[in-house]
Motif scaffolding. Structure first.
Motif, PDB file in Angstrom:
ATOM      1  N   PRO A 148       0.826  -1.205   0.000  1.00 36.31           N
ATOM      2  CA  PRO A 148       0.000   0.000   0.000  1.00 36.31           C
ATOM      3  C   PRO A 148       0.865   1.262   0.000  1.00 36.31           C
ATOM      4  O   PRO A 148       1.652   1.482   0.920  1.00 36.31           O
ATOM      5  N   ILE A 149       0.703   2.073  -1.020  1.00 33.57           N
ATOM      6  CA  ILE A 149       1.423   3.342  -1.115  1.00 33.57           C
ATOM      7  C   ILE A 149       0.419   4.457  -0.848  1.00 33.57           C
ATOM      8  O   ILE A 149      -0.560   4.615  -1.585  1.00 33.57           O
ATOM      9  N   THR A 195       4.240   7.537   1.000  1.00 32.26           N
ATOM     10  CA  THR A 195       4.790   6.632   2.000  1.00 32.26           C
ATOM     11  C   THR A 195       4.338   5.206   1.725  1.00 32.26           C
ATOM     12  O   THR A 195       3.348   4.965   1.031  1.00 32.26           O
ATOM     13  N   LEU A 196       5.089   4.284   2.300  1.00 30.14           N
ATOM     14  CA  LEU A 196       4.782   2.863   2.222  1.00 30.14           C
ATOM     15  C   LEU A 196       4.185   2.440   3.553  1.00 30.14           C
ATOM     16  O   LEU A 196       4.776   2.688   4.607  1.00 30.14           O
ATOM     17  N   ILE A 255       6.735   4.347   6.009  1.00 29.98           N
ATOM     18  CA  ILE A 255       8.103   4.709   5.639  1.00 29.98           C
ATOM     19  C   ILE A 255       8.020   5.588   4.392  1.00 29.98           C
ATOM     20  O   ILE A 255       7.374   5.197   3.410  1.00 29.98           O
ATOM     21  N   PRO A 256       8.634   6.765   4.384  1.00 28.45           N
ATOM     22  CA  PRO A 256       8.663   7.554   3.150  1.00 28.45           C
ATOM     23  C   PRO A 256       9.254   6.731   2.003  1.00 28.45           C
ATOM     24  O   PRO A 256      10.237   6.003   2.194  1.00 28.45           O
ATOM     25  N   LEU A 257       8.651   6.831   0.831  1.00 26.00           N
ATOM     26  CA  LEU A 257       9.139   6.032  -0.300  1.00 26.00           C
ATOM     27  C   LEU A 257      10.611   6.274  -0.582  1.00 26.00           C
ATOM     28  O   LEU A 257      11.347   5.344  -0.919  1.00 26.00           O
ATOM     29  N   GLU A 258      11.029   7.523  -0.451  1.00 24.63           N
ATOM     30  CA  GLU A 258      12.428   7.801  -0.741  1.00 24.63           C
ATOM     31  C   GLU A 258      13.345   7.052   0.208  1.00 24.63           C
ATOM     32  O   GLU A 258      14.417   6.587  -0.180  1.00 24.63           O
ATOM     33  N   TYR A 262      14.170   0.891  10.079  1.00 17.46           N
ATOM     34  CA  TYR A 262      13.603   2.235   9.946  1.00 17.46           C
ATOM     35  C   TYR A 262      13.122   2.662  11.324  1.00 17.46           C
ATOM     36  O   TYR A 262      12.190   2.055  11.878  1.00 17.46           O
ATOM     37  N   GLN A 263      13.781   3.672  11.861  1.00 16.70           N
ATOM     38  CA  GLN A 263      13.513   4.100  13.236  1.00 16.70           C
ATOM     39  C   GLN A 263      13.621   2.879  14.144  1.00 16.70           C
ATOM     40  O   GLN A 263      14.650   2.222  14.174  1.00 16.70           O
ATOM     41  N   GLN A 264      12.569   2.530  14.888  1.00 15.94           N
ATOM     42  CA  GLN A 264      12.691   1.386  15.782  1.00 15.94           C
ATOM     43  C   GLN A 264      12.227   0.082  15.134  1.00 15.94           C
ATOM     44  O   GLN A 264      12.212  -0.966  15.788  1.00 15.94           O
ATOM     45  N   GLN A 265      11.876   0.116  13.855  1.00 17.54           N
ATOM     46  CA  GLN A 265      11.324  -1.059  13.182  1.00 17.54           C
ATOM     47  C   GLN A 265      12.416  -1.844  12.450  1.00 17.54           C
ATOM     48  O   GLN A 265      13.231  -1.273  11.733  1.00 17.54           O
TER      49      GLN A 265
END
Length: 206
Positions: free
Chosen positions: A46-47, A54-55, A147-150, A177-180
């Protein structure tokens, strides 16, 4: 549950249009599931069409029997009654996150990937409006995050790990990504889409 809607440029920001223009796959016909000896599954990528897209990802519940606590896309196994794998992805996304199937503009699919659990998984790429209501199923989803696509399409974020098991070689990817912690099939799917969108690692939002 058809989502082959025409793209209206005025609906999308320049960053979203840049993504669409680089996505070269055509939406396959929604034919019945092929029978070729594999168990089939599908996930929705999903975008969310924000100014900077973002994703959307989920973190699975810690109480699930399989893949507990892992970052994943909404999705699951195909039912015998599903007319297509696109239908499967949309059905599962609705069950897990309450994404209305009619709100998803399906762009196409990536080639299937084999999962460690024995499924052949087809990723389905879909655009969501930024105001789409999201209500994770508490039994299956611990949290949602974007998460931002970039960021997601930065190939340098993905670190390979080679695993040798039973005389065979298998490479997985790890990312944060961050805490993920994003790894395994989910990281591989994102990386594969990133390679298609930016094969020469060109910034798509310039």
């Amino acid at each position: 549950m058809s989502n082959e809607t025409p793209l209206a440029p005025s609906r999308y920001s320049p960053a979203v249009l840049a993504f669409i223009q680089r996505f070269q796959l055509q939406l396959p016909p929604t034919s019945p599931l092929a029978v070729c000896g594999h168990r089939h599954a599908a996930v929705l990528i999903p975008i969310i069409c924000r100014e900077q897209p973002t994703l959307l990802l989920t973190r699975r519940s810690d109480f699930l029997r399989k893949h507990a606590g892992q970052v994943a896309f909404p999705g699951g196994a195909a039912d015998a009654s599903d007319p297509s794998l696109i239908y499967t992805a949309l059905r599962e996304a609705h069950e897990e996150v309450a994404i209305p199937p009619a709100a998803v503009n399906v762009l196409g699919t990536l080639a299937p990937l084999d999962s460690s659990s024995g499924f052949q998984v087809t990723p389905v790429i879909g655009l969501l409006p930024m105001d789409v209501p999201l209500h994770p199923c508490q039994d299956e989803v611990a949290e949602l995050f974007e998460i931002p696509l970039e960021e997601a399409f930065n190939l340098a974020r993905y670190h390979p790990l080679d695993i040798h098991r039973g005389g065979s070689h298998h490479r997985i990817y790890l990312s944060w990504y961050q805490q993920q912690f994003v790894w395994g099939l989910t990281a591989t799917i994102i990386r594969r889409l990133a390679e298609q969108i930016r094969p020469d690692d060109i910034r798509i939002y310039d």
